[in-house]
Design a protein around this motif. Structure first.
Motif, PDB file in Angstrom:
ATOM      1  N   VAL A 130       0.866  -1.178   0.000  1.00  0.00           N
ATOM      2  CA  VAL A 130       0.000   0.000   0.000  1.00  0.00           C
ATOM      3  C   VAL A 130       0.902   1.227   0.000  1.00  0.00           C
ATOM      4  O   VAL A 130       1.873   1.299   0.759  1.00  0.00           O
ATOM      5  N   ASN A 131       0.593   2.189  -0.857  1.00  0.00           N
ATOM      6  CA  ASN A 131       1.411   3.389  -0.990  1.00  0.00           C
ATOM      7  C   ASN A 131       1.168   4.320   0.193  1.00  0.00           C
ATOM      8  O   ASN A 131       0.103   4.933   0.307  1.00  0.00           O
ATOM      9  N   LEU A 132       2.157   4.437   1.065  1.00  0.00           N
ATOM     10  CA  LEU A 132       2.017   5.257   2.269  1.00  0.00           C
ATOM     11  C   LEU A 132       1.828   6.728   1.920  1.00  0.00           C
ATOM     12  O   LEU A 132       0.987   7.417   2.525  1.00  0.00           O
ATOM     13  N   LEU A 133       2.577   7.226   0.950  1.00  0.00           N
ATOM     14  CA  LEU A 133       2.499   8.635   0.592  1.00  0.00           C
ATOM     15  C   LEU A 133       1.095   9.012   0.123  1.00  0.00           C
ATOM     16  O   LEU A 133       0.549  10.049   0.513  1.00  0.00           O
ATOM     17  N   VAL A 134       0.506   8.154  -0.703  1.00  0.00           N
ATOM     18  CA  VAL A 134      -0.847   8.421  -1.200  1.00  0.00           C
ATOM     19  C   VAL A 134      -1.844   8.412  -0.046  1.00  0.00           C
ATOM     20  O   VAL A 134      -2.720   9.276   0.035  1.00  0.00           O
ATOM     21  N   CYS A 135      -1.717   7.459   0.849  1.00  0.00           N
ATOM     22  CA  CYS A 135      -2.649   7.358   1.979  1.00  0.00           C
ATOM     23  C   CYS A 135      -2.541   8.563   2.902  1.00  0.00           C
ATOM     24  O   CYS A 135      -3.560   9.111   3.341  1.00  0.00           O
ATOM     25  N   VAL A 136      -1.313   8.973   3.192  1.00  0.00           N
ATOM     26  CA  VAL A 136      -1.122  10.111   4.112  1.00  0.00           C
ATOM     27  C   VAL A 136      -1.558  11.418   3.460  1.00  0.00           C
ATOM     28  O   VAL A 136      -2.346  12.186   4.044  1.00  0.00           O
ATOM     29  N   LEU A 137      -1.068  11.678   2.250  1.00  0.00           N
ATOM     30  CA  LEU A 137      -1.429  12.923   1.575  1.00  0.00           C
ATOM     31  C   LEU A 137      -2.912  12.959   1.216  1.00  0.00           C
ATOM     32  O   LEU A 137      -3.567  14.009   1.314  1.00  0.00           O
ATOM     33  N   GLY A 138      -3.448  11.805   0.804  1.00  0.00           N
ATOM     34  CA  GLY A 138      -4.872  11.742   0.494  1.00  0.00           C
ATOM     35  C   GLY A 138      -5.727  11.996   1.717  1.00  0.00           C
ATOM     36  O   GLY A 138      -6.742  12.695   1.649  1.00  0.00           O
ATOM     37  N   GLY A 139      -5.308  11.444   2.855  1.00  0.00           N
ATOM     38  CA  GLY A 139      -6.038  11.673   4.091  1.00  0.00           C
ATOM     39  C   GLY A 139      -6.014  13.132   4.502  1.00  0.00           C
ATOM     40  O   GLY A 139      -7.022  13.692   4.934  1.00  0.00           O
ATOM     41  N   GLN A 140      -4.854  13.775   4.341  1.00  0.00           N
ATOM     42  CA  GLN A 140      -4.756  15.195   4.673  1.00  0.00           C
ATOM     43  C   GLN A 140      -5.582  16.052   3.717  1.00  0.00           C
ATOM     44  O   GLN A 140      -6.189  17.055   4.121  1.00  0.00           O
ATOM     45  N   ALA A 141      -5.626  15.638   2.454  1.00  0.00           N
ATOM     46  CA  ALA A 141      -6.436  16.373   1.473  1.00  0.00           C
ATOM     47  C   ALA A 141      -7.914  16.320   1.845  1.00  0.00           C
ATOM     48  O   ALA A 141      -8.615  17.340   1.813  1.00  0.00           O
ATOM     49  N   MET A 142      -8.396  15.145   2.216  1.00  0.00           N
ATOM     50  CA  MET A 142      -9.794  15.011   2.642  1.00  0.00           C
ATOM     51  C   MET A 142     -10.094  15.941   3.805  1.00  0.00           C
ATOM     52  O   MET A 142     -11.088  16.669   3.818  1.00  0.00           O
TER      53      MET A 142
END
Length: 283
Positions: A64-76
């Motif tokens: 699982v791509n950590l960067l996508v999960c973290v940045l995506g979560g912050q974007a939400m």
């Protein structure tokens, strides 16, 4: 009259758990004294919880791509500040799409993406379980009515969560004898669930009436919904750890385990709290 003896053990180091609990409570209270700090506090918790779960999945062989999960979560989270649920939805669907594409080419254009469906499903689960639900907690600060501002809505949520947790814990320890879902969480009992509902209903009614100056029946509805969602959140995390053969998500919080061991019930409870309290803020 003799005090009732506990039927079940506490299952944790109470001194450590209480100390860490007081510290976490102090952080929440500090953020309520300055409402601008509420979104950053939730954002930090989301980032740490996402990393914690990602780390455990990595150890179990998931990609699982950590960067996508973290940045995506912050974007939400941050898009919901100016745009509300529209920003949350936009951030969520965009993050999931990016997650799908990045996993597709994780091994390059010339190598097949092994376990693609499994890993994308798990990544989407993370994005839903942590930042999506947590954003509803953040958006409580945007609520207001003629009698209360966002701080009172957050305070109502936190008091009900604590009441539900304490009631479920106390009733489970002293009276728990009928397992609720032994295959998922052997220590979760129907008695504890009943205690969670009762204490959450009482707290919800008092908070809604005295803090939000709204009809008492909304507090009852809030208490029932919050207790149910908090319990289901506990069960989901228990099964997640069971699948990965874990006892705790991490040792980030001494006496509690990992951050998600404390946030598991709080996250879905935030969602139902936002839904129910919208009845108040919209009138």
């Amino acid at each position: 009259m003799a005090a009732p003896k506990p039927k079940n053990g506490a299952g944790r180091n109470l001194k450590q758990a209480i100390g860490v609990g007081v510290l976490l409570g102090a952080l929440v209270i500090a953020s309520l004294m300055n409402p601008i700090a509420w979104y950053p506090l939730v954002a930090i918790a989301v980032g740490l919880a996402t990393y914690e779960v990602w780390r455990r999945l990595l150890e179990a062989g998931y990609v699982v791509n950590l960067l996508v999960c973290v940045l995506g979560g912050q974007a939400m989270l941050w898009l919901s500040l100016p745009f509300g649920t529209s920003g949350l939805i936009a951030g969520y669907v965009t993050s999931v799409l990016v997650l799908m594409v990045t996993r597709l080419f994780h091994y390059g254009r010339n190598s097949p993406p092994h376990n693609y469906v499994r890993d994308v499903a798990v990544g989407t689960f993370i994005m839903t379980w942590i930042p999506l639900f947590a954003t509803f907690a953040a958006m409580l600060s945007r609520m207001e009515n003629d009698s209360a501002d966002g701080v009172m809505f957050i305070l109502t949520f936190m008091i009900c969560v604590v009441a539900s947790d304490v009631g479920g814990y106390a009733f489970g320890v002293f009276f728990g004898s009928h397992p609720m879902a032994p295959a998922v969480s052997p220590k979760k009992s129907w008695e504890g669930f009943a205690g969670s509902i009762v204490t959450s209903m009482v707290a919800g009614t008092l908070c809604v009436v005295f803090l939000l100056e709204a009809p008492f029946w909304i507090g009852i509805l809030l208490g029932i919904g919050l207790a149910i969602c908090a319990t289901l959140g506990d069960l989901v995390e228990s099964q997640f750890k069971r699948d990965l053969k874990l006892k705790d998500m991490s040792h980030m919080l001494p006496g509690h385990g990992g951050l998600m061991d404390r946030m598991d019930g709080l996250l879905p409870a935030a969602m139902v709290t936002w839904v129910v309290l919208n009845i108040i803020s919209s009138v």
